[in-house]
Every structure is written in structure tokens, then in C-alpha cells.
Design a protein around this motif. Structure first.
Motif, PDB file in Angstrom:
ATOM      1  N   LEU A 108      31.617  32.291  45.762  1.00 16.19           N
ATOM      2  CA  LEU A 108      31.448  32.765  47.133  1.00 16.19           C
ATOM      3  C   LEU A 108      32.725  32.394  47.893  1.00 16.19           C
ATOM      4  CD1 LEU A 108      28.927  34.135  48.275  1.00 16.19           C
ATOM      5  CD2 LEU A 108      28.215  31.934  49.195  1.00 16.19           C
ATOM      6  N   LEU A 109      33.268  33.360  48.642  1.00 13.94           N
ATOM      7  CA  LEU A 109      34.528  33.112  49.336  1.00 13.94           C
ATOM      8  C   LEU A 109      34.228  32.661  50.756  1.00 13.94           C
ATOM      9  CD1 LEU A 109      36.359  36.219  47.857  1.00 13.94           C
ATOM     10  CD2 LEU A 109      36.499  33.835  47.092  1.00 13.94           C
ATOM     11  N   VAL A 110      34.120  31.354  50.911  1.00 10.71           N
ATOM     12  CA  VAL A 110      33.804  30.751  52.211  1.00 10.71           C
ATOM     13  C   VAL A 110      34.779  29.597  52.450  1.00 10.71           C
ATOM     14  CG1 VAL A 110      31.370  31.438  52.238  1.00 10.71           C
ATOM     15  CG2 VAL A 110      32.016  29.282  51.139  1.00 10.71           C
ATOM     16  N   GLN A 136      32.528  39.883  51.179  1.00  9.07           N
ATOM     17  CA  GLN A 136      33.279  40.107  49.937  1.00  9.07           C
ATOM     18  C   GLN A 136      32.574  41.177  49.116  1.00  9.07           C
ATOM     19  OE1 GLN A 136      32.351  35.838  48.653  1.00  9.07           O
ATOM     20  NE2 GLN A 136      32.276  36.824  46.642  1.00  9.07           N
ATOM     21  N   ASP A 137      33.211  41.583  48.028  1.00  9.46           N
ATOM     22  CA  ASP A 137      32.626  42.622  47.175  1.00  9.46           C
ATOM     23  C   ASP A 137      31.387  42.092  46.456  1.00  9.46           C
ATOM     24  OD1 ASP A 137      34.607  44.411  47.847  1.00  9.46           O
ATOM     25  OD2 ASP A 137      35.881  43.889  46.138  1.00  9.46           O
ATOM     26  N   ARG A 420      39.560  34.610  44.787  1.00  9.17           N
ATOM     27  CA  ARG A 420      39.378  35.356  43.541  1.00  9.17           C
ATOM     28  C   ARG A 420      40.780  35.721  43.111  1.00  9.17           C
ATOM     29  NH1 ARG A 420      37.025  41.391  45.027  1.00  9.17           N
ATOM     30  NH2 ARG A 420      38.716  41.992  46.390  1.00  9.17           N
ATOM     31  N   PHE A 421      41.006  35.699  41.807  1.00  7.10           N
ATOM     32  CA  PHE A 421      42.362  35.957  41.333  1.00  7.10           C
ATOM     33  C   PHE A 421      42.364  37.061  40.295  1.00  7.10           C
ATOM     34  CE2 PHE A 421      40.941  32.069  38.881  1.00  7.10           C
ATOM     35  CZ  PHE A 421      40.967  32.585  37.593  1.00  7.10           C
ATOM     36  N   ARG A 422      43.584  37.539  40.011  1.00  3.94           N
ATOM     37  CA  ARG A 422      43.744  38.451  38.888  1.00  3.94           C
ATOM     38  C   ARG A 422      44.590  37.752  37.844  1.00  3.94           C
ATOM     39  NH1 ARG A 422      44.935  43.965  39.301  1.00  3.94           N
ATOM     40  NH2 ARG A 422      43.730  43.797  37.390  1.00  3.94           N
ATOM     41  N   VAL A 423      44.319  38.071  36.596  1.00  6.84           N
ATOM     42  CA  VAL A 423      45.093  37.476  35.515  1.00  6.84           C
ATOM     43  C   VAL A 423      46.281  38.390  35.252  1.00  6.84           C
ATOM     44  CG1 VAL A 423      45.065  36.731  33.103  1.00  6.84           C
ATOM     45  CG2 VAL A 423      43.030  36.409  34.531  1.00  6.84           C
TER      46      VAL A 423
END
Ligand code: C2O
Ligand code: CU
Ligand code: CU
Length: 485
Positions: A108-110, A136-137, A420-423
């Protein structure tokens, strides 16, 4: 009963190199009363905008074995599947246990003050009330206790659960969404059972080195379970909730799994996989086609195959979805690589300086659990073991960073709070298919590069964690913390 226990623990689980027939027999031997897979109860917060959870002691017997002390949220073991949507959510967390716990929303992006990490313990008898705004999505997220040096034991004994963050548009996407019917939540955990069938947590020093492994695989707290599904497309929301076990999942009849979502949300288009690797902390959503029937077994670890669970098709159930969507609306936003500074992160597991373990009396409910007792100097990040009083670095709010993460000795599932990240790459090559969507946890075996925008604030008193999600490694110091301001 006894027989059942022995044969199941040998074959449904981790004992290794078993024949397909013995695995199938083990599932067939599970008494009907214990065979059908149950879903965690659903706790829908969408109408009220409120969430009430109580960390509570319980007693649980697994697979017909004797009861032992466990803990859960609102129930004896694990917690409900919380359904949330974007918007305001007023949460209320109570602690009815006799040791501090926390409620970390993993994924959760908090902001840091709502993140529920080690700086936000809830004392016995106390209440924590984060008033959160979620934006968020949609994604499959989870929550678990996160008290430093107690996370491994507390999660092991049950303080974890799943969150479905939904926007109510799965019908438009052509995705199954009937909870427990064509949309299954599967919490995968291995646990160790003694001769009497009681669940135990008694890590030796070697168990801390390798992470604590079980001798039996549980799905939603059940061993040898069978999910009854309609004759169509079924969505599996998989969470690796194990302390340390890395699973490589596949079906015994080689039917494909169509990956539709990773940790942070949907992918852009389904990816057909014969095998899906899932390390502790990671989630994946896959579609599996049961139109042709069959009774496939979900196995893990080719070469050392063990059974995870079985499926049975009931043609009387209505299959609402019968095809795989061509595309999904997973946002694959390309973060501005060029502006990103690079940070080096090395996950250290030196052998030097490990002290005595001193881990007696790990039963749930006791206060005297003490620390993991690892000598400082073995596990750490960038040469230093975790220290709650030290901020390891500061990130500017809104900035984009590239992290180059290196593992030593073994593969480590690396998790970062608040993003959240991307590889970008794995050992110099493109990411494996499982890692092409939004992630918050990735298995690092060698060198992995990730990129993220840090858009949640975290103050000095409630920083974000980054750590190995092998919980024994985390508790032993393979964790750091940063602010975002
Ligand atoms: Cu799943 Cu820092 O946590
Ligand atoms: Cu987390
Ligand atoms: Cu690790």
C-alpha cells in the motif's frame, strides 16, 4: 489420522524428489472434511470506509493435528481478506496479544506515518488509528506484523493477511472476481510440524542462515487442500507468505498460468508461463483455464517436486469467464531513466561475528521471546546491521532513483516500503517475465537494478524500511531505513 499425518507430511510437502503418484495419493488420502480449500473471510471496507482489526491470540490445529498457540487478525490464524478501494480509509488496529505487534501494509502506498513498520508498534491493549488516503492502481497487497526482531515469529504464527485493492472494474477487464468461486486467494506458507503434528518454530543457527523452512506446505492454513472450481477461467491470487521458502510453481499436467498482475498491479497484457517463481513477500495473479476439466495438482520446485494444492472441477458451478483478455490496463509508465541517480545496495551475509542464538521458548503469547540473538556483523546492508536509531539515507520527495542491488551467498527477496518499482535488469539481462510489471519485492540472485519514483513522504520518526523478506534475515539485521522529504 496418524497415517494421514505421516503420509501427508512426507508427500505434500517438502521432503523432496517424490514421485508424481505418491503426491497424488497423498492428496487423495486427505479426509473429505479437511480437503476442501476455504478462503479467508472477506472484510469489505468499501461502504463504510472503516477497517477494524484486532491482533488476537488463538489456538489452531493443522491437518487434524493437536492444537497449538497461534495468532491472527480477528481470528485464530491469519487474518481476513480486506477489500479496499481508493479514497479515505479509517483504520483501527487493536492489540489483544501480550507483546507489541504492528500492522504493516505491504504494497500500500501510504506515508511513513501510516506504514505500520517497526517504528509504529501497538503495545498490548493499545489501539493504533491511521487515517489513510489510498490512491493507487488495483492490486493484491498484504499486511503483516513488522516488529523488529519479532517479525519472523509473529508472521509464522499467523499475523498476516491479504488485501484486495479494487476499482470494481474487473468485469470490464474480463477478469473473474467472484471471491472463493472463480477468484481464489491463496496464501502459500510452509510450516514445520513435529512428530505429534504440532506447528513449531525453533530455528537453529542454520535455520537463520538459510531462513526457516517447514516440512509441510499450507495454503490458507490448510495442508493438502483441494479447491473446487468452475469449468472455466479461474483467477488465482497467489501470495508467498512463507518466512523463507522460494516457490517455483507449475501444474503437474503442464497447463499454463497466464500472469495478469504482479505486486503493484496489472500487467499490460497477460503473459503465459509454464512456471512461476514466487519468493517471500511477492504476489502474482494468474488465470488458469479449467474448461477441459481435469484435477491438476499445483506443484513447486521441479526436480524436488512437492505438492502445494489440488484443483477439482465442478461442472455444476457457473463459469462466468471463459477466455483470457487480450490486454489489461496495467500502466507501464516509463520512469525517466536519464534523470535517475544510482544507489548501491548490497545485501550482506558475512559469516563473521555471529553470536550465540539463545532462542529458547519461542511459543506465541510469551513475553520472553527476546531477540534473535544474532551477533551483529553477520547480516546487514552495505556493511551495517539494521539500527532503528540510524537513518541510512535520505531521498528527496518526488525524485526518481535507480538502485543496484547485490546479493551475497544466497538469493534474497528484496523489498522496499513506500514505493512500487520496475525491474530494469537482472544480472545484466532483461528481467524475467514475472518481474516485468510493477513490483515491491524482487528476488535478487546476483545483481538486480530497479527504478522507482519516491512519492510518499516518510519522516525521521517513521522512516521507510528496505530489507530482505526472508524474515529470519530481516530480523537478524538485513534491513535499513530511509526518509523521503
Ligand atoms: Cu512485507 Cu517490510 O515488509
Ligand atoms: Cu512492506
Ligand atoms: Cu536474505
Amino acid at each position: 489420522r496418524r497415517d494421514f499425518l505421516t503420509s501427508t507430511s512426507a508427500a505434500i510437502l517438502t521432503a523432496g524428489a517424490l514421485s508424481h503418484t505418491s503426491i497424488r495419493q497423498a492428496f487423495a488420502q486427505v479426509p473429505a472434511s479437511q480437503a476442501r480449500l476455504a478462503m479467508p473471510p472477506r472484510l469489505d471496507t468499501r461502504q463504510t470506509g472503516r477497517l477494524a482489526l484486532t491482533a488476537t491470540p488463538g489456538k489452531t490445529g493443522f491437518a487434524g493435528g493437536p492444537e497449538g498457540a497461534t495468532a491472527g487478525f480477528n481470528q485464530a490464524y491469519l487474518g481476513p481478506t480486506i477489500v479496499m478501494q481508493n479514497g479515505d480509509l479509517d483504520a483501527e488496529l487493536r492489540n489483544a496479544l501480550d507483546e507489541p505487534v504492528s500492522a504493516h501494509w505491504h504494497g500500500l502506498l501510504v506515508p511513513g506515518e501510516h506504514d505500520g513498520g517497526p517504528h509504529l508498534p501497538i503495545a498490548p491493549g493499545a489501539v493504533w488509528r491511521p487515517a489513510m488516503t489510498i490512491a493507487q492502481d488495483p492490486a493484491t497487497i498484504w499486511y503483516h506484523s513488522h516488529i523488529h526482531e519479532r517479525t519472523a515469529k509473529q508472521v509464522y504464527f499467523g499475523l498476516a493477511g491479504v488485501i484486495h485493492l479494487t476499482d470494481g472494474r474487473d468485469d470490464d477487464r474480463g477478469l473473474p472476481s467472484d471471491y472463493g468461486l472463480d477468484d481464489l486467494t491463496l496464501v502459500l506458507q510452509d510450516r514445520r510440524f513435529d512428530q505429534a503434528g504440532r506447528m513449531v518454530y525453533n530455528p537453529s543457527m542454520m535455520d537463520v542462515m538459510h531462513g526457516f523452512a517447514g516440512n509441510r506446505m499450507l495454503v490458507n492454513g490448510q495442508a493438502g487442500a483441494t479447491a473446487v472450481v468452475p469449468q472455466g477461467m479461474v483467477r488465482l491470487r497467489l501470495l508467498n507468505g512463507a518466512n523463507a521458502r522460494i516457490c517455483t510453481l507449475f501444474f503437474d499436467d503442464a497447463r499454463p498460468m497466464h500472469l495478469v498482475a504482479t505486486d503493484g498491479g496489472f500487467v499490460a497484457e497477460p503473459i503465459a508461463l509454464k512456471m512461476l517463481r514466487l519468493s517471500p513477500g511477492e504476489r502474482a495473479e494468474v488465470l488458469v483455464d479449467f474448461a477441459e476439466g481435469g484435477a491438476p495438482i499445483l506443484l513447486s520446485d521441479p526436480g524436488q517436486a512437492y505438492g502445494v494444492m489440488q484443483f477439482a472441477v465442478d461442472p455444476r458451478l457457473t463459469a462466468r469467464i471463459t477466455s483470457i483478455p487480450d490486454q489489461l490496463d496495467g500502466v507501464v509508465d516509463d520512469l525517466p531513466l536519464a534523470d535517475a541517480g544510482t544507489r548501491q545496495v548490497s545485501l550482506d551475509m558475512g559469516m563473521g561475528g555471529m553470536g550465540g542464538m539463545g532462542m529458547g521458548g519461542m511459543g506465541m503469547g510469551g513475553r520472553g521471546m527476546g531477540s534473535m540473538g544474532m551477533g551483529r556483523g553477520g547480516f546487514g546492508i552495505n556493511g551495517r546491521p539494521y539500527d532503528m536509531r540510524r537513518i541510512d539515507f535520505r531521498v528527496a520527495l518526488g525524485s526518481v532513483e535507480k538502485w543496484r542491488i547485490r546479493s551475497t551467498m544466497v538469493a534474497h527477496p528484496f523489498h522496499v516500503h513506500g514505493i512500487r518499482f520496475r525491474v530494469l535488469s537482472e544480472n545484466g539481462g532483461p528481467p524475467r517475465p514475472e518481474n516485468t510489471g510493477w513490483k515491491d519485492t524482487v528476488l535478487v540472485a546476483g545483481e538486480t537494478e530497479i527504478i522507482a519514483r519516491f512519492d510518499q513522504p516518510a519522516r525521521e520518526d517513521t522512516p521507510f524500511m528496505f530489507h530482505c523478506h526472508i524474515l529470519e534475515h530481516e530480523d537478524a539485521g538485513m534491513m535499513g531505513q530511509f526518509t523521503v522529504t
